[in-house]
Design a protein around this motif. Sequence first.
Motif, PDB file in Angstrom:
ATOM      1  N   PHE A 108       0.869 -13.375 -17.456  1.00 20.63           N
ATOM      2  CA  PHE A 108       0.285 -12.623 -18.559  1.00 20.63           C
ATOM      3  C   PHE A 108      -0.988 -11.887 -18.151  1.00 20.63           C
ATOM      4  N   TYR A 109      -1.648 -12.342 -17.115  1.00 19.11           N
ATOM      5  CA  TYR A 109      -2.883 -11.694 -16.684  1.00 19.11           C
ATOM      6  C   TYR A 109      -2.625 -10.384 -15.951  1.00 19.11           C
ATOM      7  N   SER A 110      -1.386 -10.126 -15.576  1.00 22.86           N
ATOM      8  CA  SER A 110      -1.089  -8.857 -14.899  1.00 22.86           C
ATOM      9  C   SER A 110       0.091  -8.118 -15.502  1.00 22.86           C
ATOM     10  N   GLN A 111       1.025  -8.828 -16.090  1.00 25.49           N
ATOM     11  CA  GLN A 111       2.159  -8.210 -16.775  1.00 25.49           C
ATOM     12  C   GLN A 111       2.726  -9.230 -17.754  1.00 25.49           C
ATOM     13  N   ALA A 112       3.238  -8.749 -18.878  1.00 29.27           N
ATOM     14  CA  ALA A 112       3.628  -9.664 -19.947  1.00 29.27           C
ATOM     15  C   ALA A 112       5.109  -9.574 -20.288  1.00 29.27           C
ATOM     16  N   SER A 113       5.932  -9.122 -19.360  1.00 27.38           N
ATOM     17  CA  SER A 113       7.358  -9.039 -19.649  1.00 27.38           C
ATOM     18  C   SER A 113       7.981 -10.425 -19.642  1.00 27.38           C
ATOM     19  N   LEU A 114       8.814 -10.686 -20.633  1.00 25.45           N
ATOM     20  CA  LEU A 114       9.453 -11.989 -20.783  1.00 25.45           C
ATOM     21  C   LEU A 114      10.956 -11.849 -20.560  1.00 25.45           C
ATOM     22  N   PRO A 115      11.578 -12.850 -19.962  1.00 30.88           N
ATOM     23  CA  PRO A 115      13.009 -12.747 -19.647  1.00 30.88           C
ATOM     24  C   PRO A 115      13.899 -13.007 -20.858  1.00 30.88           C
ATOM     25  N   GLU A 116      15.167 -12.683 -20.709  1.00 30.88           N
ATOM     26  CA  GLU A 116      16.153 -13.066 -21.714  1.00 30.88           C
ATOM     27  C   GLU A 116      16.354 -14.571 -21.660  1.00 30.88           C
ATOM     28  N   GLN A 117      16.640 -15.170 -22.792  1.00 31.51           N
ATOM     29  CA  GLN A 117      16.761 -16.622 -22.869  1.00 31.51           C
ATOM     30  C   GLN A 117      17.890 -17.178 -22.005  1.00 31.51           C
ATOM     31  N   ASP A 118      18.920 -16.382 -21.766  1.00 27.50           N
ATOM     32  CA  ASP A 118      20.049 -16.897 -20.996  1.00 27.50           C
ATOM     33  C   ASP A 118      19.853 -16.806 -19.491  1.00 27.50           C
ATOM     34  N   THR A 119      18.634 -16.413 -19.051  1.00 26.19           N
ATOM     35  CA  THR A 119      18.394 -16.262 -17.610  1.00 26.19           C
ATOM     36  C   THR A 119      17.637 -17.441 -17.013  1.00 26.19           C
ATOM     37  N   PHE A 120      17.310 -18.462 -17.809  1.00 24.08           N
ATOM     38  CA  PHE A 120      16.588 -19.615 -17.270  1.00 24.08           C
ATOM     39  C   PHE A 120      17.018 -20.881 -18.003  1.00 24.08           C
ATOM     40  N   ASP A 121      16.774 -22.024 -17.338  1.00 24.94           N
ATOM     41  CA  ASP A 121      17.147 -23.331 -17.885  1.00 24.94           C
ATOM     42  C   ASP A 121      15.938 -24.104 -18.409  1.00 24.94           C
ATOM     43  N   TRP A 122      14.858 -24.088 -17.630  1.00 25.18           N
ATOM     44  CA  TRP A 122      13.622 -24.775 -18.013  1.00 25.18           C
ATOM     45  C   TRP A 122      12.522 -23.746 -18.242  1.00 25.18           C
ATOM     46  N   LEU A 123      11.642 -24.041 -19.195  1.00 24.42           N
ATOM     47  CA  LEU A 123      10.441 -23.245 -19.396  1.00 24.42           C
ATOM     48  C   LEU A 123       9.225 -24.131 -19.157  1.00 24.42           C
ATOM     49  N   ILE A 124       8.314 -23.661 -18.311  1.00 22.65           N
ATOM     50  CA  ILE A 124       7.070 -24.389 -18.057  1.00 22.65           C
ATOM     51  C   ILE A 124       5.905 -23.491 -18.460  1.00 22.65           C
ATOM     52  N   VAL A 125       5.064 -23.986 -19.359  1.00 27.42           N
ATOM     53  CA  VAL A 125       3.954 -23.216 -19.911  1.00 27.42           C
ATOM     54  C   VAL A 125       2.656 -23.811 -19.374  1.00 27.42           C
ATOM     55  N   MET A 126       1.943 -23.032 -18.580  1.00 22.94           N
ATOM     56  CA  MET A 126       0.773 -23.553 -17.880  1.00 22.94           C
ATOM     57  C   MET A 126      -0.509 -23.408 -18.697  1.00 22.94           C
TER      58      MET A 126
ATOM     59  N   GLN B 174       6.286 -16.729 -29.858  1.00 17.17           N
ATOM     60  CA  GLN B 174       7.650 -16.473 -30.313  1.00 17.17           C
ATOM     61  C   GLN B 174       8.666 -16.867 -29.242  1.00 17.17           C
ATOM     62  N   PHE B 175       8.333 -16.577 -28.002  1.00 14.99           N
ATOM     63  CA  PHE B 175       9.223 -16.898 -26.884  1.00 14.99           C
ATOM     64  C   PHE B 175       9.358 -18.406 -26.712  1.00 14.99           C
ATOM     65  N   ILE B 176       8.241 -19.131 -26.820  1.00 13.93           N
ATOM     66  CA  ILE B 176       8.283 -20.594 -26.743  1.00 13.93           C
ATOM     67  C   ILE B 176       9.141 -21.157 -27.868  1.00 13.93           C
ATOM     68  N   GLN B 177       8.950 -20.629 -29.064  1.00 15.26           N
ATOM     69  CA  GLN B 177       9.748 -21.094 -30.205  1.00 15.26           C
ATOM     70  C   GLN B 177      11.233 -20.846 -29.976  1.00 15.26           C
ATOM     71  N   GLN B 178      11.574 -19.689 -29.445  1.00 14.83           N
ATOM     72  CA  GLN B 178      12.979 -19.400 -29.144  1.00 14.83           C
ATOM     73  C   GLN B 178      13.531 -20.380 -28.116  1.00 14.83           C
ATOM     74  N   SER B 179      12.734 -20.710 -27.115  1.00  9.92           N
ATOM     75  CA  SER B 179      13.176 -21.639 -26.079  1.00  9.92           C
ATOM     76  C   SER B 179      13.416 -23.028 -26.656  1.00  9.92           C
ATOM     77  N   ILE B 180      12.546 -23.463 -27.563  1.00 12.94           N
ATOM     78  CA  ILE B 180      12.749 -24.741 -28.251  1.00 12.94           C
ATOM     79  C   ILE B 180      14.010 -24.679 -29.110  1.00 12.94           C
ATOM     80  N   ASP B 181      14.164 -23.597 -29.859  1.00  9.27           N
ATOM     81  CA  ASP B 181      15.339 -23.448 -30.726  1.00  9.27           C
ATOM     82  C   ASP B 181      16.635 -23.415 -29.921  1.00  9.27           C
ATOM     83  N   ASN B 182      16.556 -22.956 -28.682  1.00 10.31           N
ATOM     84  CA  ASN B 182      17.728 -22.920 -27.810  1.00 10.31           C
ATOM     85  C   ASN B 182      17.933 -24.216 -27.033  1.00 10.31           C
ATOM     86  N   SER B 183      17.140 -25.231 -27.388  1.00  7.66           N
ATOM     87  CA  SER B 183      17.305 -26.593 -26.865  1.00  7.66           C
ATOM     88  C   SER B 183      17.085 -26.694 -25.361  1.00  7.66           C
TER      89      SER B 183
END
Length: 247
Positions: free
Chosen positions: A35-53, A73-82
């Motif tokens: 986020f300190y250099s670019q804020a693009s977020l991936p599609e939910q189906d492109t990763f299995d785990w999310l780690i928020v530092m 919003q992205f974190i919430q979507q990741s939680i909703d996607n189990s």
Amino acid sequence: MTLRIHALLHVDFEDLGFIKQWANNHGHTISYTRFYSQASLPEQDTFDWLIVMGGPMNIHDEQEFPWLADEKQFIQQSIDNSKNVIGICLGAQLIAHCLGATVKPSGVKEIGWLPIELTEEGKSHPLLQKLPKQAFTVFHWHGDGFDCPKGATAIATSDAWANQGFIYQTPMHKELGSFVIGWQCHFEVTQESMVKMVEHGRDEIQNELNNYHESVQSPAEIIECGNQYIGDNNAWLAVMLDKISSI
């Protein structure tokens, strides 16, 4: 099974630390949103785990850091996607906020190597069986704290702030064997990443030493204690990550 891990980084001096070593050792792939250099977020189906530092900002600082709104919003979507979602420090606070918990200043700064203790529920949780049953020392750097989200299990506490960690599962998480986990502390620090954090935070440490002398350590003490505690912290984290990835 090769995991696709996506990491959300808020500042260039707080990285994955030992988590990157663990992932590399197991052949897992890592992608990043910095986020300190670019804020693009991936599609939910492109990763299995999310780690928020972690990071020095507050979760409510959306005016200064507009990307926080999209991140929540992205974190919430990741939680909703189990998905497995793991938050560290600021990351845990963001997850707690997404789960409806209050996040606010704790009234005390914790900076350095300080003890926490598992709750009774934490001691019996399957993910935490290899962690000490008595108080143990971890690396802290926070002044905000979260309430335990509704429906979550409070897993750790300290004298300074009651809620130092939680584990949350929706019914679908339970069915899939996935978890949402938040830790205030930094099991992931390596000697290199800890020194980097200390170098960037020297002014804050100096400012807070007089105000919170019992819970803020000097840069020299932090680095010296790291030599004693980092190995155990990384080992405990490895056990947790191994357990999550095996379910």
